[in-house]
Motif scaffolding. Structure first.
Motif, PDB file in Angstrom:
ATOM      1  N   GLU A 318       0.902  -1.206   0.226  1.00 55.77           N
ATOM      2  CA  GLU A 318      -0.168   0.090  -0.146  1.00 55.77           C
ATOM      3  C   GLU A 318       0.554   0.830  -0.195  1.00 55.77           C
ATOM      4  OE1 GLU A 318      -3.405   2.146   2.163  1.00 55.77           O
ATOM      5  OE2 GLU A 318      -2.278   0.360   3.450  1.00 55.77           O
ATOM      6  N   ASP A 321       2.304   1.884  -3.047  1.00 49.96           N
ATOM      7  CA  ASP A 321       1.232   2.797  -4.301  1.00 49.96           C
ATOM      8  C   ASP A 321       0.865   3.613  -4.463  1.00 49.96           C
ATOM      9  OD1 ASP A 321       0.611   0.618  -6.483  1.00 49.96           O
ATOM     10  OD2 ASP A 321      -0.675  -0.333  -5.051  1.00 49.96           O
ATOM     11  N   ARG A 322       1.174   4.206  -2.611  1.00 50.13           N
ATOM     12  CA  ARG A 322       0.699   6.056  -3.075  1.00 50.13           C
ATOM     13  C   ARG A 322       1.830   6.306  -3.335  1.00 50.13           C
ATOM     14  NH1 ARG A 322      -3.268   6.831   0.841  1.00 50.13           N
ATOM     15  NH2 ARG A 322      -4.740   4.804   0.798  1.00 50.13           N
ATOM     16  N   SER A 373      -6.586   4.847  -2.170  1.00 51.47           N
ATOM     17  CA  SER A 373      -7.414   4.661  -1.338  1.00 51.47           C
ATOM     18  C   SER A 373      -8.008   3.088  -1.366  1.00 51.47           C
ATOM     19  CB  SER A 373      -8.078   5.451  -0.794  1.00 51.47           C
ATOM     20  OG  SER A 373      -8.897   6.281  -1.415  1.00 51.47           O
ATOM     21  N   PHE A 376      -6.863  -1.070  -1.200  1.00 50.59           N
ATOM     22  CA  PHE A 376      -6.923  -2.269  -0.701  1.00 50.59           C
ATOM     23  C   PHE A 376      -8.107  -2.713  -0.432  1.00 50.59           C
ATOM     24  CE2 PHE A 376      -2.627  -1.366  -1.462  1.00 50.59           C
ATOM     25  CZ  PHE A 376      -1.727  -2.773  -1.925  1.00 50.59           C
ATOM     26  N   GLN A 379      -7.702  -5.464   1.516  1.00 50.66           N
ATOM     27  CA  GLN A 379      -6.324  -6.276   1.963  1.00 50.66           C
ATOM     28  C   GLN A 379      -6.170  -6.522  -0.145  1.00 50.66           C
ATOM     29  OE1 GLN A 379      -6.981  -5.513   4.398  1.00 50.66           O
ATOM     30  NE2 GLN A 379      -6.763  -3.746   4.413  1.00 50.66           N
TER      31      GLN A 379
END
Length: 569
Positions: A318, A321-322, A373, A376, A379
């Motif tokens: 996560e 990816d952010r 956002s 996931f 997840q």
């Protein structure tokens, strides 16, 4: 050719076409990634079976199972509670009891039950009768035979085999519903498109780009950036392909997501290298940017390999990816803007190219992180191709706007005889020899060396800029630059065939020369001496090199040497 070169640099039509192309590409990408209207998959009369179900953790005989065999309670279609999930048996069961709605029994259309996606090989039993079964991750939608609908009360049981995934069982975005088979089976078609065909279509497009960039790299002389773009297209294509349910390894949750992360991360890592290559930076800077891109990816990849807790690994996915898109794109965009700002007006077409590339980087990164956002939910690792599609669109536009071959020849011809070679350049000829009758003007700056010795590096650059600015004014009088040697230059005009026309053109050149002397005194503080001669000039073009020989040039140069400061012989 002068008009063509200016058109290449500043054409408003070209800017509009490029802008419309960007808008069209973004529109197609947005449409391709748009969510399908959920109303298409909704049966207003469907019976929702979601909610609290009974649960049995272990093997069970479906013919002899009873209500007492299901002591636990779970929410469906939610992930299993941590206490159950950590001690999950190799086989486990879900059970619910419901009364069949009168509308369902009276519905003339065939009915089906949809569980969404069941994570694990499974079997479904309807009042102890086998209804259907499926593999690890496919959408679980099964038609209900008409004879199964006679009993008013239904006992629904689902046996699931344990699989290697973070959230096994009935953990889906969609509710469990009993409704129209026609409507629910649309979900199945869309599912196989979204998870099967669509990733392969995207991957195929990127594979084609990979082959295109590879061919360009192998066969074009100016090929630096094509290798990094080929690497980006290949990594991105591999990442997209492994998301298809038709690919090997799709049933293995961790393998699928690990491979997708690996190749998408490598695609991100190539972005700084692509930026360095498209800007044609020096070797040291290109090496630094390559190391930076790989380092950003290695930081997240290393954390994933070092962490053995699956839930913490998901948090690293996560975070990557952010933050990884911004970590590689923001410095790349800043370098693009900083480098393009330093280029002069002669590289306007390159500035436009780089600005488009930087805009596509920002566009892709913003789309990627805006979806972070939603990546996931439960997840479940998903991969959105908008970033790399936008970058590839940026490359396509960059290639459309990349006139460096034409502009290099145009710029070379602009310094020499652009109009006499224009037709050969347009035809793609690389070896041309011409003999032209010309009027040649030779110019030299008086006191240049003495003035230069008193200046620092910045002052020298400023003096050169002012001298070039003075000489450039001859282009306004249709003078074709033959050579430019810092403090001196050679310009030429067509030699008219009629005597009266020759006198007129010569008078104009002498008048321009005197005017140029005044401008030089005002702009640079230096005087000029000039010489004019007429005769045949041999012009030769060999590849990108253009050079000239002839008595007219030698005579004009001798005239300029003999002239006193401020005069033209």
């Amino acid at each position: 050719m002068k008009a063509l070169f200016q058109k290449v640099k500043t054409s408003p039509l070209r800017v509009c076409v490029a802008g419309l192309t960007v808008a069209a590409l973004v529109g197609v990408i947005a449409l391709f990634h748009a969510n399908v209207d959920e109303a298409v998959f909704t049966d207003p009369e469907a019976q929702d079976l979601s909610g609290e179900w009974s649960f049995h953790n272990g093997p069970l005989d479906p013919k002899r199972s009873s209500k007492d065999a299901f002591p636990l309670r779970v929410q469906v279609p939610e992930p299993l509670p941590d206490a159950i999930r950590k001690n999950l048996a190799e086989e486990y069961w879900y059970r619910t009891t419901f009364r069949l709605a009168e509308t369902a029994r009276a519905n003339p259309e065939p009915l089906a039950i949809s569980f969404g996606s069941i994570k694990g090989e499974h079997e479904v039993y309807w009042n102890k009768n086998f209804l259907g079964g499926g593999s690890n991750s496919n959408l679980a939608i099964y038609r209900v035979p008409g004879e199964f609908l006679q009993a008013p009360e239904i006992v629904l049981e689902v046996r699931v085999k344990k699989m290697s995934t973070l959230f096994p069982g009935i953990a889906s975005f969609s509710p469990v519903v009993l409704g129209s088979a026609r409507v629910l089976e649309l979900q199945m078609k869309n599912y196989f498109f979204e998870t099967g065909s669509k990733p392969l279509v995207v991957a195929s497009f990127k594979y084609l780009l990979f082959f295109l960039f590879s061919v360009l790299y192998l066969f074009l002389p100016k090929r630096r950036e094509y290798l990094s773009f080929a690497a980006f297209a290949l990594s991105s294509a591999m990442s997209s392909a492994f998301l298809s349910c038709f690919m090997w390894g799709y049933e293995d949750y961790y393998l699928r997501n690990g491979l997708s992360f690996l190749f998408s991360g490598l695609a991100f890592a190539v972005i700084p290298a692509m930026t360095a290559d498209i800007l044609r930076l020096p070797a040291e800077q290109r090496f630094f940017l390559r190391v930076y891109g790989l380092g950003c990816f290695a930081a997240f990849a290393g954390a994933i390999f070092l962490i053995h807790d699956h839930e913490k690994v998901i948090l690293v996915y996560e975070m990557s990816d952010r933050w990884l898109p911004w970590m590689v794109t923001l410095p790349s965009v800043a370098i693009c803007l900083f480098t393009a700002k330093k280029w002069g007006n002669t590289l306007a077409h390159r500035r436009m190219q780089v600005y488009f590339f930087a805009a596509c980087l920002l566009l892709g990164a913003s789309f990627w992180t805006s979806f972070a956002s939603s990546f996931f939910q439960f997840q479940l690792f998903l991969y959105i191709e908008l970033l790399d599609m936008a970058i590839l669109a940026g490359l396509a536009l960059s290639m459309m706007l990349d006139f460096r071959f034409l502009s290099k020849r145009s710029e070379q011809a602009g310094r020499v005889m652009p109009k006499w070679f224009s037709s050969f350049l347009a035809a793609g000829s690389t070896n041309v020899t011409l003999e032209l009758p010309l009027l040649v003007l030779a110019i030299d700056t008086v006191g240049y060396t003495k003035a230069l010795s008193k200046l620092d590096a910045e002052g020298k650059r400023d003096l050169h800029d002012r001298i070039r600015k003075v000489f450039a004014q001859l282009s306004e009088y249709e003078g074709q630059k033959i050579s430019d040697q810092g403090d001196g230059a050679l310009f030429a005009w067509d030699y008219p065939s009629l005597p009266e026309e020759r006198k007129r053109v010569l008078a104009e050149i002498l008048a321009v020369a005197q005017s140029l002397r005044k401008v030089s005194k005002a702009e640079s503080g230096l005087d000029l001496r000039m010489g004019v001669a007429a005769g045949l000039v041999r012009g030769q073009m060999r590849g990108a090199e253009v050079f000239f020989l002839g008595e007219a040039l030698n005579a004009a140069a001798r005239m300029e040497t003999l002239a006193r400061p401020g005069t033209c012989l």
